[in-house]
Design an enzyme around this catalytic site. Structure first.
Site, PDB file in Angstrom:
ATOM      1  N   HIS A 132     188.035  68.849  26.571  1.00  0.00           N
ATOM      2  CA  HIS A 132     187.708  69.043  25.150  1.00  0.00           C
ATOM      3  C   HIS A 132     188.695  68.187  24.340  1.00  0.00           C
ATOM      4  O   HIS A 132     189.822  67.967  24.780  1.00  0.00           O
ATOM      5  CB  HIS A 132     187.896  70.530  24.848  1.00  0.00           C
ATOM      6  CG  HIS A 132     187.487  70.983  23.492  1.00  0.00           C
ATOM      7  ND1 HIS A 132     188.272  70.810  22.384  1.00  0.00           N
ATOM      8  CD2 HIS A 132     186.382  71.643  23.056  1.00  0.00           C
ATOM      9  CE1 HIS A 132     187.671  71.329  21.324  1.00  0.00           C
ATOM     10  NE2 HIS A 132     186.518  71.846  21.705  1.00  0.00           N
ATOM     11  N   ASP A 210     194.000  74.647  30.198  1.00  0.00           N
ATOM     12  CA  ASP A 210     193.241  74.985  28.996  1.00  0.00           C
ATOM     13  C   ASP A 210     192.271  76.098  29.393  1.00  0.00           C
ATOM     14  O   ASP A 210     191.259  75.850  30.050  1.00  0.00           O
ATOM     15  CB  ASP A 210     192.504  73.733  28.502  1.00  0.00           C
ATOM     16  CG  ASP A 210     191.516  74.050  27.377  1.00  0.00           C
ATOM     17  OD1 ASP A 210     191.294  75.240  27.082  1.00  0.00           O
ATOM     18  OD2 ASP A 210     190.967  73.097  26.808  1.00  0.00           O
ATOM     19  N   GLN A 213     187.779  78.473  27.908  1.00  0.00           N
ATOM     20  CA  GLN A 213     186.474  78.915  28.426  1.00  0.00           C
ATOM     21  C   GLN A 213     186.603  79.776  29.677  1.00  0.00           C
ATOM     22  O   GLN A 213     185.579  80.136  30.267  1.00  0.00           O
ATOM     23  CB  GLN A 213     185.581  77.699  28.730  1.00  0.00           C
ATOM     24  CG  GLN A 213     185.259  76.832  27.536  1.00  0.00           C
ATOM     25  CD  GLN A 213     184.386  77.532  26.485  1.00  0.00           C
ATOM     26  OE1 GLN A 213     183.815  78.599  26.720  1.00  0.00           O
ATOM     27  NE2 GLN A 213     184.297  76.935  25.309  1.00  0.00           N
ATOM     28  N   LYS A 236     187.115  83.400  21.071  1.00  0.00           N
ATOM     29  CA  LYS A 236     186.111  83.189  22.122  1.00  0.00           C
ATOM     30  C   LYS A 236     186.046  84.397  23.060  1.00  0.00           C
ATOM     31  O   LYS A 236     185.263  84.422  23.995  1.00  0.00           O
ATOM     32  CB  LYS A 236     186.432  81.923  22.926  1.00  0.00           C
ATOM     33  CG  LYS A 236     186.286  80.639  22.107  1.00  0.00           C
ATOM     34  CD  LYS A 236     186.412  79.436  23.000  1.00  0.00           C
ATOM     35  CE  LYS A 236     186.707  78.159  22.250  1.00  0.00           C
ATOM     36  NZ  LYS A 236     185.558  77.617  21.545  1.00  0.00           N
ATOM     37  N   CYS A 378     182.664  68.401  21.087  1.00  0.00           N
ATOM     38  CA  CYS A 378     184.097  68.059  21.052  1.00  0.00           C
ATOM     39  C   CYS A 378     184.564  67.516  22.388  1.00  0.00           C
ATOM     40  O   CYS A 378     185.692  67.789  22.828  1.00  0.00           O
ATOM     41  CB  CYS A 378     184.958  69.252  20.636  1.00  0.00           C
ATOM     42  SG  CYS A 378     184.650  69.779  18.970  1.00  0.00           S
TER      43      CYS A 378
HETATM   44  C1  LIG Z   1     187.546  73.894  26.851  1.00  0.00           C
HETATM   45  C2  LIG Z   1     187.977  74.073  25.427  1.00  0.00           C
HETATM   46  N1  LIG Z   1     189.235  73.784  25.083  1.00  0.00           N
HETATM   47  C3  LIG Z   1     189.684  73.939  23.833  1.00  0.00           C
HETATM   48  C4  LIG Z   1     188.860  74.399  22.844  1.00  0.00           C
HETATM   49  C5  LIG Z   1     189.397  74.542  21.458  1.00  0.00           C
HETATM   50  O1  LIG Z   1     189.375  75.868  21.054  1.00  0.00           O
HETATM   51  P1  LIG Z   1     189.804  76.212  19.560  1.00  0.00           P
HETATM   52  O2  LIG Z   1     188.858  75.496  18.662  1.00  0.00           O
HETATM   53  O3  LIG Z   1     189.668  77.697  19.502  1.00  0.00           O
HETATM   54  O4  LIG Z   1     191.195  75.743  19.401  1.00  0.00           O
HETATM   55  C6  LIG Z   1     187.543  74.703  23.139  1.00  0.00           C
HETATM   56  C7  LIG Z   1     186.616  75.147  22.081  1.00  0.00           C
HETATM   57  O5  LIG Z   1     185.433  75.085  22.183  1.00  0.00           O
HETATM   58  C8  LIG Z   1     187.093  74.546  24.467  1.00  0.00           C
HETATM   59  O6  LIG Z   1     185.840  74.826  24.800  1.00  0.00           O
END
Ligand SMILES: Cc1ncc(COP(=O)(O)O)c(C=O)c1O
Length: 423
Positions: A132, A210, A213, A236, A378
């Site tokens: 992401h 990270d 998810q 989430k 993203c």
């Molecule tokens: C794999 C992953 N990493 C990071 C993020 C970023 O999350 P946030 O927008 O809550 O910071 C997301 C958000 O969709 C994600 O799916």
């Protein structure tokens, strides 16, 4: 906590869970709301909404400051939420849990603080092609500032998982840090972060996972994984927006400098100098997101009430059901691991329909009361460069989704085909 009725011998009782989510009783465009965008943000159960409202109604006060009853209660509940989250992800203590706004901020904190002190000109930083933007841009910024090299582990031939030989090749460069997603928000792929951590440690690097998810959808134990950092977002995982966490091994967090200065992160301040507070508060300058911590606490209670094993099983079964249905639709392509590798994927299904733009697909879904996402999610390098498409449509599941929701999505795909006259 989720009611006892939520868990039956068959698995989780989606009908009774749905009733805990007020928004799922509403409609969108005159149709029952079918929410299939939990990878973007989850819906909130009444237990979380009530916990936040109860805080404002009965003990709203700043934390760590007052010596009066409601301030002490707010402080206790905020700290208790960290204790709960530490246990939820298998950290050793709440001192290893830094509250931030979201996964993005957690990764930026690690990149700025740990990276700022440890990454030098010519060092290697490693990520993968399936990240992401939150797990790409902070490392690009760090590399640009320091002159470090940003390397990528490539995906395998069918673009469904990390390529093992590329992983070995990149690790042989002895990266100082490997930042890797636990579960992809586009492909659904679940990475073996325990193995990745072991391999990276053998090459002398540290690992940031990270978990945006993964933490909401499966049992996570950072101590078993062995990772050095783990990032997650409350919104989430049934919690409110604006609260997330960076887990860090205590010795690592102890060695790091705060990136923000101000109230609460200090032990003492003089005219020229100051000393830092103890962990985790030294990283949390200013008034915290108290309602966020309290909402997070209620969210964890709710998830624990169902059980993360049961949640994972439910999502796996629902994903299998959806993949079978989607697999029989002509012209529809699903990205990520195939139905035979369901154990390696979470409840995120990105797809495209030949002859229909993903944005048109999402719009037709919307007209039918179904919320899905379309775009690059993203993850532009993955979607545009690796998958070679500008955009994909994505449905993503959670505890409140069932076969009926999948059937509604399949029906909407039929609508897309009818409107665009596709076979
Ligand atoms: C794999 C992953 N990493 C990071 C993020 C970023 O999350 P946030 O927008 O809550 O910071 C997301 C958000 O969709 C994600 O799916």
């Amino acid at each position: 906590m989720a009611s006892k009725a939520s868990i039956t011998k068959r698995g989780i009782d989606v009908e009774s869970i749905k009733k805990d989510f007020p928004i799922l009783g509403t409609s969108m465009n005159g149709k029952r709301l079918v929410y299939l965008d939990s990878a973007a943000t989850s819906q909130k159960p009444i237990q979380v909404i009530d916990a936040i409202s109860n805080y404002y109604k009965t003990f709203n006060a700043n934390i760590h400051r007052g010596i009066y009853k409601i301030s002490e209660q707010a402080t206790e509940e905020y700290t208790a939420s960290k204790v709960k989250l530490a246990k939820f992800i298998g950290a050793k203590s709440y001192q290893e849990i830094v509250y931030v706004r979201n996964t993005t901020e957690a990764i930026n904190l690690a990149a700025l603080s740990w990276g700022g002190a440890n990454i030098k000109n010519g060092d290697h930083i490693l990520i993968t092609q399936m990240e992401h933007h939150s797990n790409i841009v902070p490392w690009q910024m760090l590399a640009q500032r320091t002159g470090a090299v940003l390397d990528y582990v490539m995906l395998n031939e069918d673009k469904s998982a990390i390529d093992e030989s590329s992983l070995e090749e990149q690790l042989s460069k002895n990266p100082k840090i490997f930042a890797v997603s636990h579960a992809s928000n586009v492909l659904g792929t679940i990475n073996d972060v325990k193995k990745i951590t072991r391999m990276t440690h053998e090459h002398g690097g540290i690992v940031l996972v990270d978990g945006a998810q993964s933490a909401p959808h499966m049992p996570v134990n950072v101590s078993e994984i062995g990772c050095d950092f783990f990032a997650l977002s409350g919104h989430k995982m049934l919690g409110p927006t604006g609260i997330g966490a960076l887990y860090g091994k205590r010795e690592l967090l102890d060695s790091m400098e705060p990136i923000f200065g101000g109230g609460d992160m200090i032990r003492s301040v003089g005219f020229q100098d100051h000393t830092w507070n103890e962990l985790p508060w030294k990283f949390e300058a200013g008034t915290s997101n108290i309602e966020g911590g309290i909402g997070m606490s209620a969210a964890i209670d709710y998830l624990n009430g169902i059980g993360m094993e049961s949640i994972r099983k439910h999502e796996m079964e629902l994903t299998r059901y959806a993949m079978e249905k989607l697999g029989s639709i002509a012209g529809l392509k699903v990205y990520g691991p195939d139905a035979k590798h369901i154990k390696n994927r979470g409840g995120v299904i990105s797809f495209s329909i030949k002859g229909a733009h993903p944005h048109d697909v999402a719009q037709i879904f919307d007209e039918n009361g179904i919320a899905i996402r379309a775009g690059h999610h993203c993850a532009m390098p993955l979607v545009e460069d690796v998958l070679g498409v500008g955009a994909v449509s994505r449905m993503s599941f959670y505890i409140y989704n069932d076969e009926k929701d999948v059937d509604a999505a399949v029906k909407a795909i039929g609508e897309v085909k009818r409107i665009f006259k596709l076979n």
